[in-house]
Motif scaffolding. Structure first.
Motif, PDB file in Angstrom:
ATOM      1  N   THR A   1      21.267  11.583  28.395  1.00 12.15           N
ATOM      2  CA  THR A   1      20.590  12.295  27.619  1.00 12.15           C
ATOM      3  C   THR A   1      20.983  11.641  25.775  1.00 12.15           C
ATOM      4  OG1 THR A   1      21.680  14.525  27.625  1.00 12.15           O
ATOM      5  CG2 THR A   1      19.403  14.455  28.964  1.00 12.15           C
ATOM      6  N   SER A   2      19.986  12.654  24.957  1.00 16.16           N
ATOM      7  CA  SER A   2      20.523  12.631  23.670  1.00 16.16           C
ATOM      8  C   SER A   2      21.493  13.118  23.147  1.00 16.16           C
ATOM      9  CB  SER A   2      19.109  13.296  22.452  1.00 16.16           C
ATOM     10  OG  SER A   2      19.011  12.664  21.337  1.00 16.16           O
ATOM     11  N   HIS A   3      22.236  12.777  22.633  1.00 16.49           N
ATOM     12  CA  HIS A   3      23.322  13.369  21.897  1.00 16.49           C
ATOM     13  C   HIS A   3      22.526  14.459  20.802  1.00 16.49           C
ATOM     14  CE1 HIS A   3      26.267  11.751  23.905  1.00 16.49           C
ATOM     15  NE2 HIS A   3      25.457  10.785  24.177  1.00 16.49           N
ATOM     16  N   LEU A   4      21.586  14.181  19.345  1.00 20.13           N
ATOM     17  CA  LEU A   4      21.111  15.579  18.770  1.00 20.13           C
ATOM     18  C   LEU A   4      19.846  16.462  19.349  1.00 20.13           C
ATOM     19  CD1 LEU A   4      19.607  15.237  16.454  1.00 20.13           C
ATOM     20  CD2 LEU A   4      17.558  13.879  17.044  1.00 20.13           C
ATOM     21  N   ALA A   5      19.302  15.912  20.725  1.00 18.08           N
ATOM     22  CA  ALA A   5      19.099  17.113  21.483  1.00 18.08           C
ATOM     23  C   ALA A   5      19.789  18.243  21.955  1.00 18.08           C
ATOM     24  CB  ALA A   5      18.189  16.898  22.126  1.00 18.08           C
ATOM     25  N   ASN A   6      21.005  17.324  22.015  1.00 17.45           N
ATOM     26  CA  ASN A   6      22.460  18.440  22.947  1.00 17.45           C
ATOM     27  C   ASN A   6      22.796  19.094  22.417  1.00 17.45           C
ATOM     28  OD1 ASN A   6      21.898  17.309  26.080  1.00 17.45           O
ATOM     29  ND2 ASN A   6      23.192  16.024  25.825  1.00 17.45           N
ATOM     30  N   ARG A   7      22.976  18.413  20.703  1.00 17.55           N
ATOM     31  CA  ARG A   7      23.695  19.181  19.730  1.00 17.55           C
ATOM     32  C   ARG A   7      23.154  20.788  19.607  1.00 17.55           C
ATOM     33  NH1 ARG A   7      25.816  14.555  17.553  1.00 17.55           N
ATOM     34  NH2 ARG A   7      23.896  15.126  15.623  1.00 17.55           N
ATOM     35  N   ALA A   8      21.521  20.351  19.234  1.00 13.12           N
ATOM     36  CA  ALA A   8      21.167  21.711  18.791  1.00 13.12           C
ATOM     37  C   ALA A   8      20.378  22.148  19.431  1.00 13.12           C
ATOM     38  CB  ALA A   8      19.323  20.687  18.471  1.00 13.12           C
TER      39      ALA A   8
END
Length: 180
Positions: free
Chosen positions: A131-138
């Motif tokens: 999955t997207s690291h960007l989405a996971n962090r947010a």
């Protein structure tokens, strides 16, 4: 005769590959079946929680945000059908390329019961989809702000609707809740 010797060596090696695959299957097949039967078999499609709960949360978030929409942000609310039949709805959306590449997708899957927040880091055993690291962090930051501590999980045999979207280049992740 050197060439004849090389051909003989290659012919000797070819029958070894099926034996290697059989050996790997004998090791990994019981592990995969055991994981499914032992850990995932009891969690497959738990009725209204999968995924009427995700649809209910989506509708409520849409209602609340319609009263006070965020500035400079376009929101689209989408629900997919036929996840357990091969992620048909998500695959259909991904194949039509209707979402711009900078889109961030949050998939809500099985969020109706439990106290532990999970972020799916990815899926698969041989064909892995992260999955997207960007989405996971947010998402992790948002969960922490609500007072919960998220756990990250890899779902080796589970399918989630983020998979076709990630493979189409969309920043997508899945949020789930389960009992501890």
């Amino acid at each position: 005769s050197s060439a004849a010797s090389d051909v003989y060596k290659r012919q000797e090696l070819i029958p070894a590959w099926p034996m290697v695959w059989v050996g790997l299957a004998l090791v990994f097949l019981p592990v995969c079946v055991g994981m499914f039967a032992g850990g995932y078999g009891r969690k497959v499609s738990p009725g209204a929680n999968d995924n009427a709960s995700g649809v209910a949360v989506t509708l409520e978030v849409a209602r609340v945000l319609s009263e006070s929409p965020p500035e400079n942000t376009e929101l689209k609310f989408i629900t997919f059908g036929a996840e357990e039949q091969g992620m048909i709805g998500a695959k259909n959306l991904a194949s039509k390329k209707l979402l711009p590449p900078d889109t961030v997708v949050l998939n809500l899957d099985t969020v109706g019961v439990g106290s532990q927040a999970y972020i799916v880091e990815g899926n698969g055993i041989l064909r892995k989809t992260r999955t997207s690291h960007l989405a996971n962090r947010a998402l992790a930051e948002s969960i922490r702000q609500s007072g919960l501590e998220p756990r990250f999980m890899w779902a080796p045999v589970a399918g989630h609707d983020h998979i076709p979207l990630v493979r189409a280049g969309i920043h997508a992740t899945t949020f789930s809740i389960d009992t501890v």
